[in-house]
Structures are given as C-alpha cells and as structure tokens.
Design a protein around this motif. Structure first.
Motif, PDB file in Angstrom:
ATOM      1  N   THR A 208       0.837  -1.189   0.000  1.00  0.00           N
ATOM      2  CA  THR A 208       0.000   0.000   0.000  1.00  0.00           C
ATOM      3  C   THR A 208       0.877   1.246   0.000  1.00  0.00           C
ATOM      4  OG1 THR A 208      -1.674  -1.188   1.286  1.00  0.00           O
ATOM      5  CG2 THR A 208      -1.884   1.196   1.179  1.00  0.00           C
ATOM      6  N   LEU A 209       0.435   2.261  -0.725  1.00  0.00           N
ATOM      7  CA  LEU A 209       1.109   3.553  -0.727  1.00  0.00           C
ATOM      8  C   LEU A 209       0.210   4.582  -0.043  1.00  0.00           C
ATOM      9  CD1 LEU A 209       2.478   3.631  -4.403  1.00  0.00           C
ATOM     10  CD2 LEU A 209       3.707   3.001  -2.314  1.00  0.00           C
ATOM     11  N   TYR A 210       0.819   5.530   0.662  1.00  0.00           N
ATOM     12  CA  TYR A 210       0.049   6.539   1.407  1.00  0.00           C
ATOM     13  C   TYR A 210       0.418   7.936   0.917  1.00  0.00           C
ATOM     14  CZ  TYR A 210      -0.975   2.629   4.458  1.00  0.00           C
ATOM     15  OH  TYR A 210      -1.395   1.419   4.945  1.00  0.00           O
ATOM     16  N   SER A 211      -0.564   8.820   0.986  1.00  0.00           N
ATOM     17  CA  SER A 211      -0.378  10.169   0.465  1.00  0.00           C
ATOM     18  C   SER A 211       0.500  11.035   1.355  1.00  0.00           C
ATOM     19  CB  SER A 211      -1.752  10.856   0.292  1.00  0.00           C
ATOM     20  OG  SER A 211      -2.433  10.909   1.560  1.00  0.00           O
ATOM     21  N   GLU A 212       0.628  10.667   2.629  1.00  0.00           N
ATOM     22  CA  GLU A 212       1.416  11.467   3.565  1.00  0.00           C
ATOM     23  C   GLU A 212       2.333  10.563   4.395  1.00  0.00           C
ATOM     24  OE1 GLU A 212      -0.662  14.605   5.844  1.00  0.00           O
ATOM     25  OE2 GLU A 212      -2.478  13.862   4.832  1.00  0.00           O
ATOM     26  N   THR A 213       3.419  11.168   4.838  1.00  0.00           N
ATOM     27  CA  THR A 213       4.339  10.499   5.761  1.00  0.00           C
ATOM     28  C   THR A 213       4.250  11.179   7.123  1.00  0.00           C
ATOM     29  OG1 THR A 213       5.878   9.870   4.020  1.00  0.00           O
ATOM     30  CG2 THR A 213       6.763   9.963   6.232  1.00  0.00           C
ATOM     31  N   CYS A 214       4.294  10.412   8.193  1.00  0.00           N
ATOM     32  CA  CYS A 214       4.209  10.983   9.539  1.00  0.00           C
ATOM     33  C   CYS A 214       5.360  11.958   9.770  1.00  0.00           C
ATOM     34  CB  CYS A 214       4.239   9.876  10.583  1.00  0.00           C
ATOM     35  SG  CYS A 214       4.246  10.477  12.298  1.00  0.00           S
ATOM     36  N   GLY A 215       5.018  13.195  10.149  1.00  0.00           N
ATOM     37  CA  GLY A 215       6.050  14.202  10.385  1.00  0.00           C
ATOM     38  C   GLY A 215       6.844  13.974  11.657  1.00  0.00           C
ATOM     39  N   GLU A 216       6.289  13.221  12.605  1.00  0.00           N
ATOM     40  CA  GLU A 216       6.986  12.993  13.871  1.00  0.00           C
ATOM     41  C   GLU A 216       8.106  11.979  13.723  1.00  0.00           C
ATOM     42  OE1 GLU A 216       7.746  13.507  17.954  1.00  0.00           O
ATOM     43  OE2 GLU A 216       6.465  14.652  16.592  1.00  0.00           O
TER      44      GLU A 216
END
Length: 383
Positions: A208-216
């Motif tokens: 799966t690909l996600y539109s955002e990456t966790c900034g933390e």
C-alpha cells in the motif's frame, strides 16, 4: 528453536550488506578458535560463518526471510539450494516437479514440506536487544538494591502508532506489485525459465502507498525516546555481570515481541575494602605494642563492626580470616570471608619517654646501635 542468523551476528533484519559484513568481522575476531577462550568458540564461529554466508547472498537472504530460520534449515537438510529457489520451482522437470512458470519459492516449499513459506506465515521476528551500563556502590552490591536509570531506545510513534503515516492519509494499492508486497521477475535461461520473487522496491513490501508520511517519525513508525526504568540488583552481584530486563528492548519491525534490555553492571572501588569474588580484603593498621602484646580491636565490615583479637607476636603483613564476613554469594549460597592483613605502623614522632623506652628495648635485645644512624629504620625492617 534454533538461533536466528540475525541474532547470531547481532544485527537488525533490515541491516545492509555492509553492516552485516562489519558485524561478521567483529564476531569472527571475538570467537575465532585460535584466539578465543570461550569453550564453545568453534561452534559459535561456525554459526557466525554460516550466518554471514546466507545474509550476504541476496537470493539466499530473500529465501531465508521468506521461510524463517527453522524452515530454511530444514530445507537445506533435504538438499534444497535456497539460493536457487526462485528458479527451481519454475523449471520443467525440476527436482520438485515444477511445470514451466510455477509459483516460485512459496510453491516449491509447499510441495516439499506441506506448508507455505511466505513472510506473512512465519513467526514475527523479535525486536533487537539493547545494552546499557549501571554503576553501583559496594554497599549496594552487598545489600542488593532497586536502582532507577534512564536509557534511550526506539519506541512506537505516538502520532501514527507505528504506521509511519497519519491516520487520515489517503491509501492506494501499490501499482508496482498490485498490493502483494512482492514483485516477480522471470528470465529465460538455457535450463528453462527462472523465476525470482523480491520485496517490492516501491512500497517496501507493504502493498500500500500513502499520500502522507508521519512528520513525527518521518515514516519510520518509531522515535527515539529517553525512558526511566527501575531494576532489582541482586545482593552479591559482581563487576562485569549482566542483568536482563525482558521486553524492554527495541520493538519488532514485524509486530513481534520487543527485544530485551541488557544491563552491564560495574561496582565502584571502595575506600576500605578490596574485593575478589565473594571475599573482601582489609588492611588493619596497629601499633607496635598491639602487635607485640596482642589486643582486641574492632574491624569494619559491610554489616557493621566485628570484634577481632590480634594474637601476641603478630608480624606486619600477617593475614587473618574472619569467616562469613565477606560478600553474599548470588542466589543465597552463603557469604564469602573477610581477610584482615595486619600492618604495624611505626610512629613518625616519639616523646622523650617513648624514646627512652625503645632505647632500653633495643639494648635489652643486645642491639648495639646509634639512634641517629637509623634506629627507627631498623625497627621498621624488624617489624
């Protein structure tokens, strides 16, 4: 369960080939039979060599990760070359009966052992162990103590809960692998079609690909934090021994159990006592008359003062044993001893009465000496 090759070398399952080679060189230096004092050095050295051989070979490592340790070892015992597993299942008339373009490693393993060997079916890998140090006093080693300490370690990101992306991020099936997490390449060779399955490079096996990456955590799913922990130090622990706190190590990248935290204990030097195993050593200064005529004195121990009788005629440097006054042995197996070494102290200054008494003592013993020419030096040598 046999020891995992990653654990043998002390690396993570996602370690690079260079990291694996560095770990191998370090372990090989430590356990080479020609230099190691470890009684199991030869066996450990063989395991280290085998681990390096598998994990630095791309195809063998892929097969090992898919099968898991025990299944991989079982396959090798049956004469199965894991390094060529990707092609064996796709060769017509191969040793395991694959017909052109078969299912590759998973199908091959299922034919031989009756079960799938995919990553999703094997036991999740345990998180790696962490190591820290703890310094204690000799009194704490004698009594035992509960000690608090801090350690920096990776922990699941509170923002994304280890997912690597915000909960509201849009998800789509990876177009590279169609959500399988793996991609398959087929090559035509003189021996037939060879099929190789590898982790999808685009979604890194997630499917799966996600539109955002966790900034933390920047997509890692874990952040390094400083944790305050408490450990029970047992009475009798010695310098260099290690305590293990299960489950307080790094989290598993595959959702398995946490690793352990290893705590290397060091014991500070003591002003009065020297330690050797469970025994203690103490130097007792006494005067010349005490050594000559004997005396009853108090000797310090880690459990309070103890009475000690100095026999008459005791020589400087003579050692006496006080049974059971040393350190406790681990697991309640009694106590060591306290060894008291008597040191006769020569006075640096004497009053007139003391000087005359010592002159009479020397003359009574038949010593013909001149006081100014080293009388006290002679007394020091005599005692």
């Amino acid at each position: 369960m046999s020891e995992d090759f990653y654990d043998v070398l002390g690396v993570n399952s996602d370690a690079s080939t260079e990291e694996i080679k560095q770990a191998y060189r370090k372990k090989a230096t430590e356990y080479h039979p020609d230099v190691s004092d470890d009684p199991d050095a030869e066996e450990k050295f063989k395991k280290i060599q085998k681990a390096k051989q598998v994990l630095t070979d791309e195809e063998k490592r892929q097969a090992y990760d898919q099968m898991g340790h025990d299944r991989y070892e079982q396959a090798e015992k049956h004469g199965f070359d894991a390094g060529e597993a990707g092609g064996a299942g796709g060769m017509g008339g191969g040793p395991f009966g694959g017909m052109g373009g078969g299912g590759g490693l998973g199908d091959l393993f299922e034919q031989v052992f009756g079960g799938g060997g995919g990553r999703g079916r094997r036991r999740p890998r345990k998180g790696r162990d962490l190591r820290t140090e703890l310094e204690i006093d000799l009194e704490e080693a004698y009594e035992g103590a509960e000690k608090q300490f801090t350690v920096e370690r990776p922990e699941e990101c509170d923002v994304c809960h280890g997912e690597g992306h915000p909960p509201e991020a849009d998800a789509e099936t990876c177009p590279e692998c169609q959500g399988r997490g793996q991609v398959t390449q087929v090559q035509q060779t003189p021996l037939g079609r060879v099929q190789q399955t590898t982790t999808c490079p685009r979604c890194e096996g997630e499917g799966t690909l996600y539109s955002e990456t966790c900034g933390e955590c920047r997509g890692e799913g874990y952040v390094r934090t400083e944790a305050t922990l408490s450990v029970e130090v047992p009475a009798g622990i010695q310098e260099g021994q290690t305590l293990r706190m299960e489950g307080e190590g790094a989290p598993s990248p595959e959702g398995g159990a946490h690793g352990d935290l290893l705590i290397d204990v060091s014991v500070r030097d003591h002003d009065d006592f020297e330690r050797e195993g469970a025994d203690l050593y103490y130097r007792l200064p006494v005067s010349f008359p005490q050594a000559t005529f004997g005396d009853s004195v108090e000797v310090p121990t880690l459990d309070g003062a103890a009475e000690f009788d100095i026999p008459d005629g005791t020589q400087s440097g003579e050692t006496f044993r006080l049974e059971g006054k040393g350190m406790p042995r681990l697991r309640g197996r009694g106590y060591g001893d306290l060894y008291v070494q008597v040191q006769v102290v020569t006075p640096e200054r004497l009053n007139e009465e003391q000087r005359e008494a010592l002159e009479d003592f020397a003359e009574a013993g038949g010593d013909e000496i001149e006081i100014k020419d080293g009388f006290f030096e002679k007394i020091k040598r005599a005692f």
